[in-house]
Write a protein that holds these residues in place. Sequence first.
Motif, PDB file in Angstrom:
ATOM      1  N   UNK A 117       3.873   0.475  -0.326  1.00  0.00           N
ATOM      2  CA  UNK A 117       5.406   1.792  -1.423  1.00  0.00           C
ATOM      3  C   UNK A 117       6.377   1.267  -0.935  1.00  0.00           C
ATOM      4  N   UNK A 118       5.961   0.641   1.073  1.00  0.00           N
ATOM      5  CA  UNK A 118       7.817   0.303   1.053  1.00  0.00           C
ATOM      6  C   UNK A 118       7.946  -1.121  -0.168  1.00  0.00           C
ATOM      7  N   UNK A 119       7.386  -1.584  -0.449  1.00  0.00           N
ATOM      8  CA  UNK A 119       7.693  -3.114  -1.074  1.00  0.00           C
ATOM      9  C   UNK A 119       7.182  -3.092  -2.876  1.00  0.00           C
ATOM     10  N   UNK A 120       7.196  -1.706  -3.149  1.00  0.00           N
ATOM     11  CA  UNK A 120       7.376  -1.214  -4.289  1.00  0.00           C
ATOM     12  C   UNK A 120       6.246  -1.216  -5.382  1.00  0.00           C
ATOM     13  N   UNK A 121       5.306  -1.800  -4.128  1.00  0.00           N
ATOM     14  CA  UNK A 121       3.988  -2.597  -5.334  1.00  0.00           C
ATOM     15  C   UNK A 121       3.058  -1.718  -5.729  1.00  0.00           C
TER      16      UNK A 121
END
Lengths: 256, 251
Positions: A104-108
């Motif tokens: 989530x933090x990397x937008x995956x």
Amino acid sequence: MPQPILEVQGINVYYGAHHAVQGISFAIHPGEIFGLLGPNGAGKTSTLSVIEGLLAPQSGTVTIVGHSLNENPMYSKANMGVQLQSTSFQADLTVREIITLYAGLYGVATPPGYVEGLLQEINLADAKNKRFGQLSGGQQQRVSLLIAIIHNPPLVLLDEPTTGLDPQSRRQLWDRIEKIKETGRSILLTTHSMEEAEAMCDRVAIIDHGRIIAIDSPERFIEDYKEDPRVKAVSRGSRITLEDVFIGLTGREVRG
Amino acid sequence: MDTRKHLPSRRSVFLSLFNADLRILWRNRRSSIMATLVPLIILISWKGVVITMGGPFAMASCITIGLIAVGLMGYANATANAREKGIFQRLRVTPAGAFEIIASRIAVQLFQMAIMTSILFIAAYFIDHIVLSMGGYIIGLFASLLCGAVFLSLGLAIVALIASAETVNAVARFVYIALVVVGAIGELGVLGDMAKKIIQWSPYGSVKTLLLAAMQPSTWDTRTTEALVISFIYCFVFTLIGMRWFKWSSN
């Protein structure tokens, strides 16, 4: 020559009056495993912390895939994956939850079954609901490495990834690092194991007293320094190793 | 390999962190239960205070004590411990911003405070038969969040200024006792008029005044407005200190 994935230019770090990193510069090219070697207190952790964006240098620049870390820190961080020296994840979360968090933090996106598939790849499918603190050291390192590459970054920073692992886990991790390299990513690796550096790295930089004293491939290092009296004086066998060169260049005394 | 040209939205980063922090809060629910039990037990044992000083006074005191416990003992210690374990450093090497990392933890604590206040409202209704107007419940709940933010920001400032988790624990306990004990005794005038005046303007006094009036909106007066303003100022100043000097690593 293609654009370097990581370019470090003249970084200087001071802790009070102590000049910990003194104008260090190097570049890492696509698909390269680059080792940063040095005794304790030589400045490699500070150098790595600057590249990770955890420490602001007093001067110098770091560029990651064309993004200046100083001007675009978020883009730079989005383009690198990091495995820190200590696997510092939230011990109260399960392995699955930690992976979902970092994705989530990397937008995956993590559609149903995605995390399970990733865990299957590292032979930890059964551990998905275990708390991170319940995993063995080797399992924690596998999860940590998985998270470092979860967003498919062009640059991966590995800070002493095999410290404390048994020989089997270490070899397994080496295989995984090789596989990461095969996908075209560049890897910056710090290690105290000269055997690891010799086995894994395309090029290494030996850093001491805050300066890079030499950069070359492990094979070239051995070739160039095999007749050096400092190296011969510390050699313990008939064959000169990277460790002999390292100790010959940085001295025998125990640091920090 | 994927060169990233787009960053994840701040909203999705915040939601990922909030989700994880909420799960951690749930897994450590014993400390949350303890933070709620203390004001609950005080409320139950304060039947005399309810009769002499009124139900809202007793509730405002108990909620204030609970909010201080969550803000100082819970939030400050949990944050200092997470920092000592290197969890913030791991998050900071991702594209998560400092604001999202701090805000998600604060949002989770505010959620806990809302639940604690609701439990105290329910307990006061059933045990002490304290009944507020609908407006009193709604405004009281919102006021408890603002008041909670005062103590969370104070907790943040303590964690920001002190690197060691052990020292944070000791200082948080000291401030907790100072606020609760000195506040509760001092507001009765036992420590003298000067102390009473200082306590009235302290975080404890301002928050309690605000909560008391929020639960009885018809009693809202100039003193309450002053308490509201001073609470905002406390919140702003402590947050400013917390954000400006926050140490991401205990080293």
